[in-house]
Structures are given as C-alpha cells and as structure tokens.
Write a protein that holds these residues in place. Sequence first.
Motif, PDB file in Angstrom:
ATOM      1  N   TYR A 190      29.991  28.281  26.209  1.00  0.00           N
ATOM      2  CA  TYR A 190      30.254  29.130  27.374  1.00  0.00           C
ATOM      3  C   TYR A 190      30.913  28.333  28.493  1.00  0.00           C
ATOM      4  O   TYR A 190      31.866  28.799  29.124  1.00  0.00           O
ATOM      5  CB  TYR A 190      28.931  29.724  27.851  1.00  0.00           C
ATOM      6  N   ALA A 191      30.416  27.128  28.765  1.00  0.00           N
ATOM      7  CA  ALA A 191      30.943  26.285  29.837  1.00  0.00           C
ATOM      8  C   ALA A 191      30.898  24.829  29.383  1.00  0.00           C
ATOM      9  O   ALA A 191      30.039  24.443  28.589  1.00  0.00           O
ATOM     10  CB  ALA A 191      30.123  26.467  31.113  1.00  0.00           C
ATOM     11  N   PRO A 192      31.810  23.981  29.902  1.00  0.00           N
ATOM     12  CA  PRO A 192      31.877  22.596  29.422  1.00  0.00           C
ATOM     13  C   PRO A 192      30.729  21.715  29.881  1.00  0.00           C
ATOM     14  O   PRO A 192      30.484  20.663  29.292  1.00  0.00           O
ATOM     15  CB  PRO A 192      33.207  22.091  29.984  1.00  0.00           C
ATOM     16  N   ASP A 193      30.028  22.116  30.944  1.00  0.00           N
ATOM     17  CA  ASP A 193      28.889  21.323  31.412  1.00  0.00           C
ATOM     18  C   ASP A 193      28.025  22.186  32.328  1.00  0.00           C
ATOM     19  O   ASP A 193      28.383  23.327  32.671  1.00  0.00           O
ATOM     20  CB  ASP A 193      29.336  20.032  32.112  1.00  0.00           C
ATOM     21  N   VAL A 194      26.894  21.640  32.735  1.00  0.00           N
ATOM     22  CA  VAL A 194      25.928  22.397  33.540  1.00  0.00           C
ATOM     23  C   VAL A 194      26.498  22.726  34.914  1.00  0.00           C
ATOM     24  O   VAL A 194      26.307  23.838  35.432  1.00  0.00           O
ATOM     25  CB  VAL A 194      24.607  21.618  33.662  1.00  0.00           C
ATOM     26  N   ALA A 195      27.219  21.796  35.522  1.00  0.00           N
ATOM     27  CA  ALA A 195      27.789  22.041  36.849  1.00  0.00           C
ATOM     28  C   ALA A 195      28.772  23.210  36.814  1.00  0.00           C
ATOM     29  O   ALA A 195      28.791  24.049  37.726  1.00  0.00           O
ATOM     30  CB  ALA A 195      28.471  20.780  37.375  1.00  0.00           C
ATOM     31  N   HIS A 196      29.586  23.278  35.769  1.00  0.00           N
ATOM     32  CA  HIS A 196      30.538  24.377  35.609  1.00  0.00           C
ATOM     33  C   HIS A 196      29.793  25.703  35.432  1.00  0.00           C
ATOM     34  O   HIS A 196      30.162  26.720  36.037  1.00  0.00           O
ATOM     35  CB  HIS A 196      31.421  24.089  34.394  1.00  0.00           C
ATOM     36  N   PHE A 197      28.751  25.697  34.628  1.00  0.00           N
ATOM     37  CA  PHE A 197      27.936  26.897  34.424  1.00  0.00           C
ATOM     38  C   PHE A 197      27.376  27.413  35.741  1.00  0.00           C
ATOM     39  O   PHE A 197      27.476  28.608  36.054  1.00  0.00           O
ATOM     40  CB  PHE A 197      26.796  26.574  33.454  1.00  0.00           C
ATOM     41  N   ILE A 198      26.797  26.517  36.525  1.00  0.00           N
ATOM     42  CA  ILE A 198      26.204  26.918  37.796  1.00  0.00           C
ATOM     43  C   ILE A 198      27.268  27.454  38.743  1.00  0.00           C
ATOM     44  O   ILE A 198      27.089  28.503  39.377  1.00  0.00           O
ATOM     45  CB  ILE A 198      25.449  25.734  38.429  1.00  0.00           C
ATOM     46  N   ALA A 199      28.394  26.762  38.854  1.00  0.00           N
ATOM     47  CA  ALA A 199      29.454  27.198  39.759  1.00  0.00           C
ATOM     48  C   ALA A 199      30.016  28.554  39.352  1.00  0.00           C
ATOM     49  O   ALA A 199      30.291  29.412  40.200  1.00  0.00           O
ATOM     50  CB  ALA A 199      30.565  26.149  39.799  1.00  0.00           C
ATOM     51  N   ALA A 200      30.186  28.772  38.046  1.00  0.00           N
ATOM     52  CA  ALA A 200      30.735  30.050  37.573  1.00  0.00           C
ATOM     53  C   ALA A 200      29.773  31.199  37.841  1.00  0.00           C
ATOM     54  O   ALA A 200      30.178  32.264  38.327  1.00  0.00           O
ATOM     55  CB  ALA A 200      31.051  29.964  36.077  1.00  0.00           C
ATOM     56  N   ARG A 201      28.500  31.015  37.555  1.00  0.00           N
ATOM     57  CA  ARG A 201      27.529  32.095  37.773  1.00  0.00           C
ATOM     58  C   ARG A 201      27.349  32.376  39.263  1.00  0.00           C
ATOM     59  O   ARG A 201      27.175  33.518  39.681  1.00  0.00           O
ATOM     60  CB  ARG A 201      26.184  31.729  37.137  1.00  0.00           C
TER      61      ARG A 201
END
Length: 214
Positions: free
Chosen positions: A98-109
């Motif tokens: 879904y996302a390349p890393d945890v920071a990207h996941f958090i920023a996208a959501r």
Amino acid sequence: MDDVAVPASLRTLLTAAVARELASAYSDEVVFPDRIVVDHPGDPDSGFPEWPAPVLVISIENQGVCRWGVPLDRPDPLVLVGGELFDGSDWAEGTVAYAPDVAHFIAARRWDGDCLSGKPLLQAQAAELAAGTLGYLRAHFTELLPTRGFPGRDQFRFERRGVKVMLWSGPGQCDWWISGTDADELRGAVGELTSLADLRDSLWSDDPVGDLLR
C-alpha cells in the motif's frame, strides 16, 4: 505477544493518538498500538493472503474488507494492505504494498482525512481514469503520496494552493474527491476539472455551496 519485535518506525511514529486520528478518516478499527496482533503465513484466517512473512496488523477497514499491516521480516518495513482487493480484472483475496514505508502511510491517511473533511466537498463516480486526464493533473497540480490496493487499484493525490484532489482509480471507474481551503481557488480548480473525463455530468456535492461550484 510481548516478544514481538515491533519495527522502530512503527513504534515511534504510530502513537495511540496518531492511530486514532488516521482511523477517523474512514472510521477504521485501530489495532496497533492498542493491541499486538500478528497474522502468520499459512493461517487460513490470515488477513494478508499469500504474504510469506508474519505481518503485524495496524488497522482494519470499517466493514472488515481489508486490513493494513507491516511485515516483520525487515527493520524498516513497507505497509501492506490485504483482503478483498481488485486484482486487475476482478475482486479477489490478495495482498499488495500500500505504501513504501510507515511515514508515507501516515502522511497519506492524514491527507485523506483533511481532504474528506473539507467543506465544501465535491465528489464523482466518473469514467475510468484516462492517461490524458492523469497527465493534465500531473502538469497542473502537485502529485504526492500515491498508494495502491484499496479502495481502488491505485489512489492518486494532488494538491494546489489549498485545493486537494483525490482519485480512487480502477478498471471501469474512477472516484473523485475535491475540497479546498480557499473558495476562489476551489472554484477555479473545479472549473478546470469539469473539462476532464465526464466530470461535468458526474460531479456533485451534498453541500449547497459545493453544488453551486459544479
């Protein structure tokens, strides 16, 4: 499950407050950090079909269709989405990045939450995303934080001077979500975007102000 080695990026970035903030965008169920739940390969009840390593579950979609998590076989993990996903021709059980890393996941959501809570909010269930439409958006807006897997095959996010444009793209249909913090900028952007795809007919809003922008 106290012996689970939680990846440092997840432990540091996804605090309880952040997890609740992200879940509120789509009314998802928070799992981590409230609980440590690990899905294992080969488990018939695993929410991450065919993934070869154990996955620490982050959250569950509000109807249980899918879940997000991080694989436990790498120190700086990507974020997976697993469950009932569109595989290119039909909906089927699967797992994708879904996302390349945890920071990207958090920023996208977090970005999604800002977009969907914007007033007015305009939306459309429009025609399949064409290359020309995507090219126009990339030329006239800033693209950021793409994700894959759910709720569409691809999620695109664009921004310009406070206007946010989110696309859930898949075969046969593209869902659009548009909001903005400045009325004039939003009006100008909507005027441009209605020339794309079939938005002139499919774009709508349940907000009277947004409806006037169509």
